[in-house]
Scaffold this motif. Structure first.
Motif, mmCIF file in Angstrom:
data_model
loop_
_atom_site.group_PDB
_atom_site.id
_atom_site.type_symbol
_atom_site.label_atom_id
_atom_site.label_comp_id
_atom_site.label_asym_id
_atom_site.label_seq_id
_atom_site.Cartn_x
_atom_site.Cartn_y
_atom_site.Cartn_z
ATOM 1 N N UNK A 98 0.837 -1.185 0.000
ATOM 2 C CA UNK A 98 0.000 0.000 0.000
ATOM 3 C C UNK A 98 0.880 1.246 0.000
ATOM 4 N N UNK A 99 0.504 2.197 -0.788
ATOM 5 C CA UNK A 99 1.239 3.458 -0.892
ATOM 6 C C UNK A 99 0.847 4.371 0.264
ATOM 7 N N UNK A 100 1.861 5.000 0.843
ATOM 8 C CA UNK A 100 1.631 6.031 1.856
ATOM 9 C C UNK A 100 2.017 7.352 1.233
ATOM 10 N N UNK A 101 1.183 8.369 1.428
ATOM 11 C CA UNK A 101 1.511 9.691 0.917
ATOM 12 C C UNK A 101 1.379 10.693 2.061
ATOM 13 N N UNK A 102 2.455 11.428 2.265
ATOM 14 C CA UNK A 102 2.498 12.464 3.295
ATOM 15 C C UNK A 102 2.315 13.788 2.572
ATOM 16 N N UNK A 103 1.258 14.515 2.954
ATOM 17 C CA UNK A 103 0.875 15.703 2.214
ATOM 18 C C UNK A 103 0.784 16.931 3.104
ATOM 19 N N UNK A 104 0.541 18.039 2.438
ATOM 20 C CA UNK A 104 0.191 19.305 3.071
ATOM 21 C C UNK A 104 -1.012 19.788 2.274
ATOM 22 N N UNK A 105 -2.161 19.874 2.913
ATOM 23 C CA UNK A 105 -3.392 20.212 2.196
ATOM 24 C C UNK A 105 -3.319 21.569 1.492
ATOM 25 N N UNK A 106 -2.384 22.425 1.894
ATOM 26 C CA UNK A 106 -2.234 23.742 1.269
ATOM 27 C C UNK A 106 -1.218 23.725 0.125
ATOM 28 N N UNK A 107 -0.596 22.586 -0.100
ATOM 29 C CA UNK A 107 0.492 22.468 -1.060
ATOM 30 C C UNK A 107 -0.027 21.968 -2.414
ATOM 31 N N UNK A 108 0.238 22.735 -3.473
ATOM 32 C CA UNK A 108 -0.237 22.397 -4.810
ATOM 33 C C UNK A 108 0.287 21.044 -5.279
ATOM 34 N N UNK A 109 1.554 20.775 -5.056
ATOM 35 C CA UNK A 109 2.131 19.489 -5.477
ATOM 36 C C UNK A 109 1.458 18.314 -4.772
ATOM 37 N N UNK A 110 1.114 18.494 -3.511
ATOM 38 C CA UNK A 110 0.409 17.435 -2.776
ATOM 39 C C UNK A 110 -0.947 17.168 -3.414
ATOM 40 N N UNK A 111 -1.674 18.237 -3.724
ATOM 41 C CA UNK A 111 -2.995 18.063 -4.340
ATOM 42 C C UNK A 111 -2.882 17.409 -5.715
ATOM 43 N N UNK A 112 -1.882 17.791 -6.496
ATOM 44 C CA UNK A 112 -1.681 17.179 -7.822
ATOM 45 C C UNK A 112 -1.361 15.688 -7.693
ATOM 46 N N UNK A 159 -1.871 13.976 6.416
ATOM 47 C CA UNK A 159 -1.636 15.415 6.286
ATOM 48 C C UNK A 159 -0.644 15.822 7.380
ATOM 49 N N UNK A 160 0.503 16.298 6.961
ATOM 50 C CA UNK A 160 1.560 16.627 7.920
ATOM 51 C C UNK A 160 1.244 17.858 8.756
ATOM 52 N N UNK A 161 0.227 18.634 8.363
ATOM 53 C CA UNK A 161 -0.211 19.749 9.205
ATOM 54 C C UNK A 161 -0.937 19.228 10.441
ATOM 55 N N UNK A 198 10.157 20.393 5.304
ATOM 56 C CA UNK A 198 10.212 19.136 4.568
ATOM 57 C C UNK A 198 9.468 19.304 3.247
ATOM 58 N N UNK A 199 10.035 18.776 2.181
ATOM 59 C CA UNK A 199 9.388 18.847 0.866
ATOM 60 C C UNK A 199 8.173 17.938 0.841
ATOM 61 N N UNK A 200 7.174 18.357 0.104
ATOM 62 C CA UNK A 200 5.943 17.588 0.020
ATOM 63 C C UNK A 200 5.453 17.523 -1.406
ATOM 64 N N UNK A 201 4.740 16.479 -1.751
ATOM 65 C CA UNK A 201 4.411 15.318 -0.943
ATOM 66 C C UNK A 201 5.586 14.352 -0.853
ATOM 67 N N UNK A 202 5.502 13.468 0.111
ATOM 68 C CA UNK A 202 6.432 12.351 0.245
ATOM 69 C C UNK A 202 5.605 11.101 -0.016
ATOM 70 N N UNK A 203 6.016 10.312 -0.987
ATOM 71 C CA UNK A 203 5.248 9.133 -1.370
ATOM 72 C C UNK A 203 6.132 7.903 -1.182
ATOM 73 N N UNK A 204 5.611 6.937 -0.425
ATOM 74 C CA UNK A 204 6.396 5.747 -0.106
ATOM 75 C C UNK A 204 5.619 4.492 -0.486
ATOM 76 N N UNK A 205 6.313 3.591 -1.137
ATOM 77 C CA UNK A 205 5.780 2.253 -1.356
ATOM 78 C C UNK A 205 6.947 1.292 -1.184
#
Length: 132
Positions: A1-15, A31-33, A90-97
């Motif tokens: 399963x993929x884990x994604x660490x995001x910031x809801x205000x971050x455009x790259x996270x939303x994309x 959401x890291x916030x 920290x840069x976002x998003x961070x995606x781990x599999x």
């Protein structure tokens, strides 16, 4: 399963979230916030990264620029503590599999999350669009 660490205000996270949804890829979002990374988790990310701090650390962060320091001059534990205290660094998003880490929204790297058949189908569609 993929884990994604995001910031809801971050455009790259939303994309990245949109791309995962559009490609039918299941994921667990954090959401890291709301739930920042711990020192142990940051060290785990560093182990997965190809370029260490350079890959996961945002030098563009306003808080970092104001400090006037070079994170590479700090011992690792101090650098990690700095990130824990300033999660915007920290840069976002961070995606781990598994043992793979993708930092930021990078479609070409995210394609590795697709199965082989899906990658071949996407390639075929692309060639059809080009008229090849």
């Amino acid at each position: 399963m993929i884990e994604i660490f995001t910031d809801s205000k971050n455009t790259s996270s939303r994309k990245a979230l949109t791309w995962l949804k559009d490609n039918g890829i299941e994921y667990i979002e954090r959401d890291l916030n709301e739930a920042p990374l711990s020192a142990k988790e940051i060290k785990g990310l560093l182990r997965l990264s190809e370029d260490g701090l350079d890959e996961i650390f945002s030098k563009k962060c306003k808080a970092y620029k104001k400090m006037g320091i070079d994170i590479h001059d700090l011992p690792l534990n101090q650098a990690v503590d700095l990130i824990v205290e300033n999660p915007t660094m920290i840069r976002k998003p961070l995606i781990i599999t598994g043992k793979k880490l993708v930092v930021g929204y990078q479609q070409e790297k995210m394609r590795r999350f697709l199965g082989r058949k899906a990658r071949e189908d996407a390639r075929r569609k692309y060639h059809v669009m080009l008229g090849n």
